[in-house]
Motif scaffolding. Structure first.
Motif, short mmCIF file in Angstrom:
data_model
loop_
_atom_site.label_atom_id
_atom_site.label_comp_id
_atom_site.label_asym_id
_atom_site.label_seq_id
_atom_site.Cartn_x
_atom_site.Cartn_y
_atom_site.Cartn_z
N LYS A 161 16.24 24.55 12.09
CA LYS A 161 14.90 23.98 11.96
C LYS A 161 14.43 24.13 10.52
CE LYS A 161 13.32 24.74 16.71
NZ LYS A 161 12.30 25.41 17.57
N SER A 162 13.76 23.11 10.02
CA SER A 162 13.22 23.14 8.67
C SER A 162 11.75 22.75 8.77
CB SER A 162 13.97 22.18 7.76
OG SER A 162 13.41 22.18 6.47
N GLU A 163 10.88 23.69 8.46
CA GLU A 163 9.46 23.42 8.65
C GLU A 163 8.97 22.29 7.75
OE1 GLU A 163 5.30 25.93 9.18
OE2 GLU A 163 7.11 26.92 8.43
N PHE A 164 9.43 22.28 6.49
CA PHE A 164 9.03 21.22 5.57
C PHE A 164 10.27 20.68 4.84
CE2 PHE A 164 5.55 24.37 5.71
CZ PHE A 164 4.58 23.58 6.32
N GLY A 233 13.70 13.79 8.33
CA GLY A 233 13.00 14.57 7.32
C GLY A 233 11.52 14.74 7.55
N ALA A 234 11.04 14.55 8.77
CA ALA A 234 9.63 14.77 9.07
C ALA A 234 9.37 16.27 9.22
CB ALA A 234 9.24 14.05 10.36
N PRO A 235 8.19 16.76 8.84
CA PRO A 235 7.87 18.18 9.03
C PRO A 235 8.02 18.59 10.49
CG PRO A 235 6.23 17.13 7.64
CD PRO A 235 7.09 16.03 8.18
N LEU A 236 8.30 19.86 10.73
CA LEU A 236 8.60 20.34 12.07
C LEU A 236 7.46 20.07 13.05
CD1 LEU A 236 10.55 21.76 13.94
CD2 LEU A 236 9.60 23.95 13.18
N LYS A 237 6.23 20.36 12.64
CA LYS A 237 5.10 20.17 13.55
C LYS A 237 4.90 18.68 13.87
CE LYS A 237 2.43 24.33 12.50
NZ LYS A 237 1.13 24.87 12.04
N VAL A 238 5.09 17.84 12.88
CA VAL A 238 5.01 16.39 13.11
C VAL A 238 6.12 15.95 14.05
CG1 VAL A 238 5.15 14.11 12.01
CG2 VAL A 238 3.87 15.95 10.91
#
Length: 317
Positions: A161-164, A233-238
């Motif tokens: 997982k990559s947050e940003f 490449g979308a942020p994790l929360k998105v």
């Protein structure tokens, strides 16, 4: 960390669930061991409600969708036809997605353009997946389901997982579709400006994801989030929020096929949805008290056991 109450309640259930997956189908719930006419119909409804309630707790704590746990485990433990279990599994996943989708959209975490772009092609393939799944013999679907569940467990075990994620430049297709956005990150106290790349690859992957979701009635949150996050490449929360919105579209398309074919039985679907929705509320409260990494290991183990059992059932063992 666990609270005393949480550990006394949660871990015995997880042990029971693991043992049940191997023992109960042959000793108690197997069609040959216990003739269906010897058990009142309401007993199965009650057991399914209770079981779905606990699955809802596990699904939230482990961070997985209810559908991906529901179909393989219920099909292993209960003497229901696989078509009815898959139909109910779609309804379970759909109910959870619909309840969470609107709030996430209002908060600006779920991106409508990103969701619709992927859901359009995913929903079409989910319809074809549902048609294929209902047309195939049950033992073939069991083999395919078991193999898929084992694959999902391996993906979950190896998932990063990559947050940003760093996206230096958006691709041409995402620019044409205007897929980009800004959301407020509370942990950083600032707005996050994001964009995506590799959109054509993402579209192809969502064709496969939609087909699998429709064919097996699993929902597809386990696959949506890695594609949004690691591929696009979308942020994790998105990614998480948009995945919920996509589920509500894809599962609706596939659910209509199961409804039309008569594969959604209210006596199975209603207690499953009620139990799962209630369990997710309890799971949300336990989330801060439970070590999710440990729970995910147990869930992955359960999926491996359920996948292996489905393969054995496919071979008539």
């Amino acid at each position: 960390m666990f609270s005393t109450t949480s550990s006394k309640f949660f871990w015995p259930f997880m042990l029971f669930l693991s043992v049940s997956l191997v023992v109960l189908p042959q000793v108690v719930l197997g069609a040959e061991a216990v003739p269906s006419e010897s058990i009142a119909w309401w007993v199965w409804v009650l057991l399914l409600f209770i079981f779905s309630f606990f699955l809802g707790i596990v699904a939230i704590v482990a961070g997985v969708g209810g559908g991906v746990l529901y179909v393989p485990i219920v099909s292993s433990l209960f003497p229901f036809h696989l078509d009815f279990v898959r139909g109910a599994g779609l309804m379970v996943a759909l109910a959870g997605a619909l309840s969470a989708g609107a709030p996430l959209l209002k908060k600006g975490l779920a991106n409508l353009k990103l969701a619709l772009s992927m859901a359009l092609i995913g929903s079409v393939s989910s319809i074809f997946g549902a048609l294929v799944g209902l047309a195939l013999p049950a033992h073939i679907v069991q083999l395919a389901l078991g193999s898929t569940i084992v694959f999902i467990a391996i993906v979950m075990l190896r998932a990063r997982k990559s947050e940003f994620p760093e996206v230096t430049a958006s691709d041409k297709l995402s620019q044409v579709l205007h897929i980009q956005g800004i959301y407020y990150e509370e942990s950083l106290k600032k707005d996050i400006d994001w964009k995506i790349h590799r959109t054509p690859v993402g579209l192809v992957l969502f064709v496969v994801i939609g087909f699998m979701a429709g064919m097996f009635g699993l929902g597809a949150g386990w696959a949506n989030v890695p594609v949004f996050n690691l591929v696009l490449g979308a942020p994790l929360k998105v990614s998480v929020a948009t995945s919920v919105f996509v589920l509500s579209i894809n599962d609706t398309a596939a659910a209509w096929v199961y409804l039309h074919k008569g594969a959604v039985l209210p006596l199975i679907a209603v207690p499953s949805i009620a139990g799962m929705m209630l369990g997710t509320k309890i799971g949300a409260k336990l989330l801060t008290r439970v070590r999710t990494k440990s729970v995910r290991v147990i869930v992955i183990t359960l999926l491996l056991l359920a996948g292996a059992r489905a393969i054995f059932k496919g071979f008539g063992i």
